[in-house]
Enzyme design. Structure first.
Site, PDB file in Angstrom:
ATOM      1  CG  ASN A  40       8.423  25.355  17.664  1.00  0.00           C
ATOM      2  OD1 ASN A  40       7.410  25.882  17.257  1.00  0.00           O
ATOM      3  ND2 ASN A  40       8.625  24.048  17.630  1.00  0.00           N
ATOM      4  CB  CYS A  41       8.469  30.670  20.681  1.00  0.00           C
ATOM      5  SG  CYS A  41       8.186  29.285  21.811  1.00  0.00           S
TER       6      CYS A  41
ATOM      7  CE1 TYR B   3      17.291   8.360  32.773  1.00  0.00           C
ATOM      8  CE2 TYR B   3      18.287   6.966  31.067  1.00  0.00           C
ATOM      9  CZ  TYR B   3      18.178   7.362  32.395  1.00  0.00           C
ATOM     10  OH  TYR B   3      18.970   6.763  33.341  1.00  0.00           O
TER      11      TYR B   3
ATOM     12  N   GLY C 249      10.292  16.766  27.305  1.00  0.00           N
ATOM     13  CA  GLY C 249       9.573  17.671  26.408  1.00  0.00           C
ATOM     14  C   GLY C 249       8.077  17.477  26.382  1.00  0.00           C
TER      15      GLY C 249
ATOM     16  CE1 TYR D  21       9.775  53.733  43.160  1.00  0.00           C
ATOM     17  CE2 TYR D  21      11.021  54.377  45.110  1.00  0.00           C
ATOM     18  CZ  TYR D  21      10.096  54.679  44.122  1.00  0.00           C
ATOM     19  OH  TYR D  21       9.507  55.909  44.082  1.00  0.00           O
TER      20      TYR D  21
END
Length: 820
Positions: free
Chosen positions: A46-47, A283, A286, A431
């Protein structure tokens, strides 16, 4: 004896639904699983839809994680696409399904999962159904937009809504060759972040050529001759070839509500800790559910894929093994790519805390993503919010380039674990110079927040400074003179940090001192010096001038769409015959880049060109300002991947000298040398007249002019013999000023004041207060004060103290300078 095989029905096959179905199968082979999806696809990215539209993702098939066939075969799941559940009967444990051909049938279940998602908000505006107006939520929407762009020459696109999807689409439509305008009803884009952080995004969007229309509400749409018109309530209208609605989404709860399933305060599906609805064995997960926020305990809606997948795994366990796993809730961690920028947020921003009356403090830093001496260190802007009592971390926001994702995830984990800001300093970071600094940005925010909590640093926030009446406050810019010359905050005096100890006597001790620098560090160091030397009320501007300038910058409404190929931010191409010297100032904090520019330009011959690259987003603006004040030619700028480039041509010595001799602004400066009543009156009349036109006005009081700004009731101060003699011989305050002619031992002055009262003319003291109210800057000459023994405490609170350099800097910016 045989045991009946349990039947699980899942409504919705994207994100939560598909994840739960796969998890149920991994938990048990002895179950019948039916996945019902009204669309043609399941488990798609979807994204990733905006990036397919923009051509970044070229292959459409890569959007699909699984096809219905492959998913069904791998997990032995009955996947039914193009089928919509239109009714749920909890009493009989049945659902009614409608197929693509319109036929209906009934299926029974033992346990049911709702994952209906959310639907785009489409306001009922006139013309909303016009051709060329789209929403983007699923693959079908994507295909419609792609097809329209293929069939139409889309050169201008208007995006209504400045949320994450809207800005991702702005970038991708520009990739596709369109000019883009973003229209947002609020005063900022990206609602999950605070205004001060969103202002950095505004700046970047404008650099990329996006036209921003903030605080504009769309009233209607119309279509004529193949072109769309977007009408604003303000009367402004935009012509467009395509419109994308990205106003937001709402939880899809109609099916649940019709079945008598409880909705919550936010009108999402109510679920308990086990993600079970008010109906046994039903249930939900989302976008459609509401669940208490872990920090506030208040219900909220969270439209994010990450939490949906987390919920799906938990709910599958509870459906198969009984209610054993509790969902801890989501704090709302999100991230988006906005052209070259990465913008991320987690937890609660300041504006939500303020809205909920939750006390908070905040800390803002601007820092390199990795060690500055390693090439490519790009700026990262971070803001955290935290409790003023125990330092509990509430939220974090980051605007930057590299390394934003890993830092926001660290903040998210810390918040979910109930961390305090001190815990940020204890995080152990990997680092190496290409990846971080020995003091990671996350740790630095912890140190800064700790200094605020302990009282070691008193924060001054940008809104406080913007809205403050600076009467009675000494505002000090502790940057270098070169930086100060490029622009400062009105009313500030310049005392560089490295000169502060020697020039401390220029800062009055009996009044608040507000400090600022480029990003906040030097202001903090200066505050330590002043506090340790007896200054009681010292505050440092959080985020420094970078935050203040970005947050207070006025966004000028654009004027229509630019012609194709126009670009205000492109850099002029250097001609072949021009020598170009290139300077790399990347990774260097302000004022480093501008100092590198100044040093390099001094070594060039007139006509040579200098190209400077920096990772400080403010550098191109500073470079242009520097050129205006020095007479060198600013050729242009460009921005790419978080690196900002400015191109400058060195001018001849004559041109430089000429630029320095020309007025550079529209302000007015006045030097009041006299303490004659009539001349002082004239000074304040002129100052008020100029201030009324909106111009910056400064009055420099020197020698006898100091008498015009003395307090009528002065505190007792210690003076030497000469100071006491001047006090005896000079007027004690403005009410004792004499006329320059016809004073007649004070009779003339009293007569003048009487006539002014009869004629309705404001008194000198009233005119002086009007000047203060109009923002006129009063500067008392330090040298004269020293010579005449005048102490800062004897002068009006509004007055600042400065030297000749202070006056000359104001005079350089003004186009009128008067000596009275």
């Amino acid at each position: 004896m045989t045991t009946q095989t349990p039947r699980y029905i899942i409504i919705g096959g994207v994100a939560g639904g598909a994840t739960a179905a796969a998890r149920i199968r991994r938990l048990t082979e002895k179950a019948e699983i039916i996945l019902i999806e009204k669309g043609a696809y399941i488990s798609y990215a979807n994204c990733g839809l905006p990036y397919y539209i923009g051509g970044v993702i070229a292959d459409r098939d890569r959007l699909f994680v699984q096809t219905p066939e492959s998913f069904g075969r791998r997990f032995n799941i009955d996947v039914r696409t193009l089928s919509e559940v239109i009714a749920i009967d909890p009493s009989s444990r049945q659902v009614t399904v409608r197929t693509a051909d319109g036929s209906q049938y009934v299926e029974s279940y033992d346990k049911l999962l709702l994952s209906p998602g959310a639907s785009p908000v489409v306001p009922p505006l006139p013309g909303i159904d016009s051709e060329g107006i789209f929403t983007l939520r699923n693959v079908a929407d994507t295909d419609r937009i792609k097809s329209y762009m293929t069939d139409h020459d889309v050169k201008r696109a208007v995006i209504v809504g400045g949320g994450f999807i809207g800005l991702e689409m702005a970038e991708n439509l520009m990739h596709a060759g369109a000019q883009v305008a973003v229209v947002e009803m609020a005063n900022q884009v990206m609602a999950p972040i605070d205004y001060s952080m969103a202002s950095l995004v505004h700046e970047h969007l404008q650099q990329q050529g996006v036209q921003l229309y903030l605080e504009q509400a769309v009233d209607a749409f119309s279509r004529h001759d193949g072109s769309l018109t977007v009408h604003f309530k303000s009367g402004v209208s935009l012509q467009a070839d395509m419109v994308l609605l990205s106003i937001g989404v709402r939880a899809e709860t109609r099916l649940a509500q019709a079945a008598g399933i409880r909705l919550g305060e936010m009108r999402g599906i109510w679920v308990d800790d086990y993600l079970q609805t008010s109906v046994p064995d039903v249930y939900a997960v989302g976008d459609a559910i509401e669940f208490p926020h872990p920090l506030t305990g208040k219900p909220w809606l969270n439209f994010l894929a990450g939490p949906a997948n987390r919920q799906a795994r938990i709910v599958a366990d509870n459906m198969v093994m009984g209610n054993k796993v509790k969902y801890e809730g989501s704090i709302g961690t999100s991230i988006a790519k906005v052209f070259d920028l990465t913008v991320a947020s987690t937890g609660l921003p300041a504006k939500r805390l303020k809205m909920m009356d939750i006390p908070y403090l905040s800390a803002t830093i601007h820092i390199g993503a990795h060690a500055g001496y390693y090439p490519g260190s790009l700026q990262m802007d971070i803001k955290i919010t935290f409790s003023p009592t125990d330092g509990k971390l509430y939220g974090a926001q980051i605007v930057g380039y590299d390394g934003v994702d890993k830092r926001i995830d660290q903040y998210a984990l810390a918040i979910k674990q109930g961390a305090i800001v001190a815990d940020l300093t204890r995080l152990e970071h990997a680092y190496a110079p290409p990846f971080s600094s020995a003091k990671d940005p996350v740790a630095i925010t912890g140190y800064v927040a700790g200094n605020i909590l302990s009282g070691k640093m008193s924060p001054l926030y940008w809104r406080e400074l913007r809205d403050a009446d600076l009467t009675g406050v000494t505002l000090v810019d502790v940057r270098t003179p070169d930086e100060y010359a490029l622009g400062t905050i009105d009313g500030a005096v310049n005392i560089p940090l490295d000169d502060l100890r020697e020039r401390m006597d220029e800062i009055p001790t009996g009044r608040p001192v507000w400090l600022f620098c480029g990003i906040g560090l030097r202001g903090y160091l200066a505050s330590n010096i002043l506090k340790d030397n007896g200054y009681a009320e010292v505050r440092n501007l959080i985020g420094g001038l970078k935050t203040y300038r970005a947050a207070t910058a006025r966004i000028v409404p654009p004027v229509g769409f630019a012609a194709a190929g126009d670009s205000a931010s492109s850099t002029e191409t250097a001609s072949a015959e021009k020598a170009v010297v290139r300077i790399d100032a990347c990774g260097i904090q302000c004022p480093g880049p501008i100092l590198r520019l100044k040093q390099a330009i001094d070594t060039l011959a007139p006509g040579d060109r200098l190209e400077v690259t920096a990772t400080d987003a403010a550098f191109p603006r500073d470079a242009e300002a520097w050129c205006h004040t020095t007479g060198h030619r600013f050729l242009g700028r460009r921005a790419e991947g978080g690196v900002y480039t400015a191109l400058i041509e060195k001018s001849t010595a004559c041109a430089v000298e000429s630029a320095r001799s020309l007025p550079t602004g529209q302000g007015k400066t006045l030097i009041l040398f006299s303490d004659d009543l009539d001349k002082t009156l004239a000074t304040f009349v002129l100052a008020n007249g100029a201030a009324a036109t909106g111009q910056k006005v400064s009055i420099f009081f020197t020698f006898w002019g100091l008498n015009a700004i003395k307090k009528a009731h002065k505190p007792k101060v210690s003076k030497d013999l000469f100071g006491r003699m001047f006090s005896w011989m000079l007027p004690s305050d403005s009410t004792r000023l004499a006329l320059s002619k016809m004073n007649m031992m004070g009779i003339g002055a009293r007569m003048m004041r009487h006539i002014m009262t009869r004629k309705g003319v404001d008194s000198l003291e009233s005119l002086r207060q009007q000047a203060i109210d109009n923002g006129v800057e009063f500067i008392a000459c330090q040298m004269t004060m020293d010579v005449m023994g005048v102490k800062r405490e004897e002068l009006l609170d509004h007055v600042t103290v400065g030297g000749v350099a202070t006056y000359m800097e104001r005079a350089d910016r003004a186009n009128v300078n008067l000596f009275i």
